[in-house]
Motif scaffolding. Structure first.
Motif, PDB file in Angstrom:
ATOM      1  N   ARG A 141      -7.666 -13.289  -2.468  1.00 26.39           N
ATOM      2  CA  ARG A 141      -7.467 -12.014  -1.765  1.00 26.39           C
ATOM      3  C   ARG A 141      -8.782 -11.263  -1.605  1.00 26.39           C
TER       4      ARG A 141
ATOM      5  N   ILE B 196      -5.532  -1.019   9.416  1.00 24.23           N
ATOM      6  CA  ILE B 196      -5.165  -2.375   9.002  1.00 24.23           C
ATOM      7  C   ILE B 196      -3.652  -2.457   8.827  1.00 24.23           C
TER       8      ILE B 196
ATOM      9  N   ASP C  28      -0.922  -4.944   7.063  1.00 21.56           N
ATOM     10  CA  ASP C  28      -0.705  -6.090   6.185  1.00 21.56           C
ATOM     11  C   ASP C  28       0.765  -6.486   6.275  1.00 21.56           C
TER      12      ASP C  28
ATOM     13  N   THR D 184       3.787  -7.819   3.219  1.00 21.56           N
ATOM     14  CA  THR D 184       2.939  -7.226   2.177  1.00 21.56           C
ATOM     15  C   THR D 184       3.493  -7.397   0.785  1.00 21.56           C
TER      16      THR D 184
ATOM     17  N   LEU E 148      -2.402  -7.151  -1.430  1.00 26.29           N
ATOM     18  CA  LEU E 148      -3.481  -7.243  -0.447  1.00 26.29           C
ATOM     19  C   LEU E 148      -3.733  -5.898   0.216  1.00 26.29           C
ATOM     20  N   ALA E 149      -2.685  -5.162   0.507  1.00 27.23           N
ATOM     21  CA  ALA E 149      -2.849  -3.831   1.108  1.00 27.23           C
ATOM     22  C   ALA E 149      -3.677  -2.933   0.195  1.00 27.23           C
TER      23      ALA E 149
ATOM     24  N   MET F 154      -7.270  -3.929   0.231  1.00 29.20           N
ATOM     25  CA  MET F 154      -7.925  -3.586   1.490  1.00 29.20           C
ATOM     26  C   MET F 154      -8.530  -2.183   1.500  1.00 29.20           C
TER      27      MET F 154
ATOM     28  N   ILE G  66      -3.917   2.156   6.168  1.00 39.03           N
ATOM     29  CA  ILE G  66      -3.423   0.807   5.895  1.00 39.03           C
ATOM     30  C   ILE G  66      -1.899   0.870   5.844  1.00 39.03           C
TER      31      ILE G  66
ATOM     32  N   GLY H  55       1.458  -1.413   4.978  1.00 35.95           N
ATOM     33  CA  GLY H  55       2.032  -2.628   4.427  1.00 35.95           C
ATOM     34  C   GLY H  55       3.465  -2.744   4.924  1.00 35.95           C
TER      35      GLY H  55
ATOM     36  N   THR I  18      -3.478  -8.654   8.538  1.00 34.87           N
ATOM     37  CA  THR I  18      -3.536  -9.685   7.513  1.00 34.87           C
ATOM     38  C   THR I  18      -2.129 -10.131   7.129  1.00 34.87           C
TER      39      THR I  18
END
Length: 242
Positions: free
Chosen positions: A46, A61, A63, A66, A71-72, A75, A83, A85, A130
């Motif tokens: 990751r 971003i 994700d 999620t 990962l969120a 980020m 961001i 998710g 992502t």
């Protein structure tokens, strides 16, 4: 995918509904089991995705799949202003929301319920998108990837972290033994849903990894497609551009 694999073989529900049920069921101990199953190496993978995405300095971003937001949350290091998710499982999202609250990241990360194959966003909405260990759970892979392409901004970056199968000896044999025998056993011992961990290994086995997945991304319209095998090929990071 050459073969459709579902979590519950005796269920009449479609794959999407079954995947939702599965992740709702295992959400409470998913993070701990993930660390055990991957021996903690997934954290390193990751971090590499974060570095790849951070290079383009995205402001927004998304994700997808999620889960509990690992990962969120990672980020945040990219400096992105917003961001999101997104996941189909409310159980996983609730765990993620608690983690985000405890880290005081509520103003940066939103966790929303959504279907990856019918994204609730306008076209050209995100600088980067992502997916970590989620594309193999799509009911219709090409439809999900087309939706990602739609909501990604032109020149935006798309990164996927997904399991793959090593091709070199002895890693290939070791991987098959681990996923066929050890992974379901770990799931049986530590989880109340043994089918979930059998599914996770079976779905990884039929996923079109490497050049085959690159070709699907190309078909959707992505360019500058690369794939980067990780840890002897047990996982792969794919990077592409709109």
């Amino acid at each position: 995918m050459s073969k459709i694999v579902r979590p519950y073989k005796d269920s009449d529900l479609g794959k999407k509904a079954q995947v939702t049920k599965m992740f709702d069921t295992i959400s409470g101990n998913y993070d701990g089991l993930n660390r055990v199953i991957s021996l903690g190496i997934d954290i390193k993978w990751r971090k590499r995705v974060v570095k790849l995405i951070g290079a383009s300095k995205p402001k927004s971003i998304l994700d997808i799949a999620t889960g509990t937001g690992d990962l969120a949350i990672a980020m945040v290091k990219t400096g992105a202003e917003k961001i999101i998710g997104l996941d189909i499982s409310t159980g996983m999202l609730e765990v993620g929301k608690e983690k985000i609250f405890n880290k005081n990241l509520d103003n940066t990360i939103d966790m929303v319920v959504g279907d990856s194959e019918n994204l609730p966003f306008e076209a050209n909405s995100f600088d980067a998108i992502t997916v970590a260990f989620g594309v193999r759970n799509f009911e219709n892979l090409e439809k999900g990837l087309s939706e990602i392409y739609r909501v990604l901004k032109p020149t935006g970056t798309f990164a996927v972290l997904e399991t793959s199968i090593p091709t070199a000896t002895p890693y290939k044999q070791g991987y098959k033994f681990y996923t066929k025998f050890i992974l379901p056993l770990v799931g049986k011992v530590f989880s109340k849903d043994r089918s979930a961990y059998t599914y996770l290994s079976e779905s990884a086995a039929v996923f079109p990894y490497g050049e085959e997945f690159n070709n699907i991304l190309d078909k959707i319209g992505f360019i500058a497609i690369e794939h980067k095998p990780q840890t002897f090929g047990v996982a792969t990071i794919y990077v592409a551009t709109k």
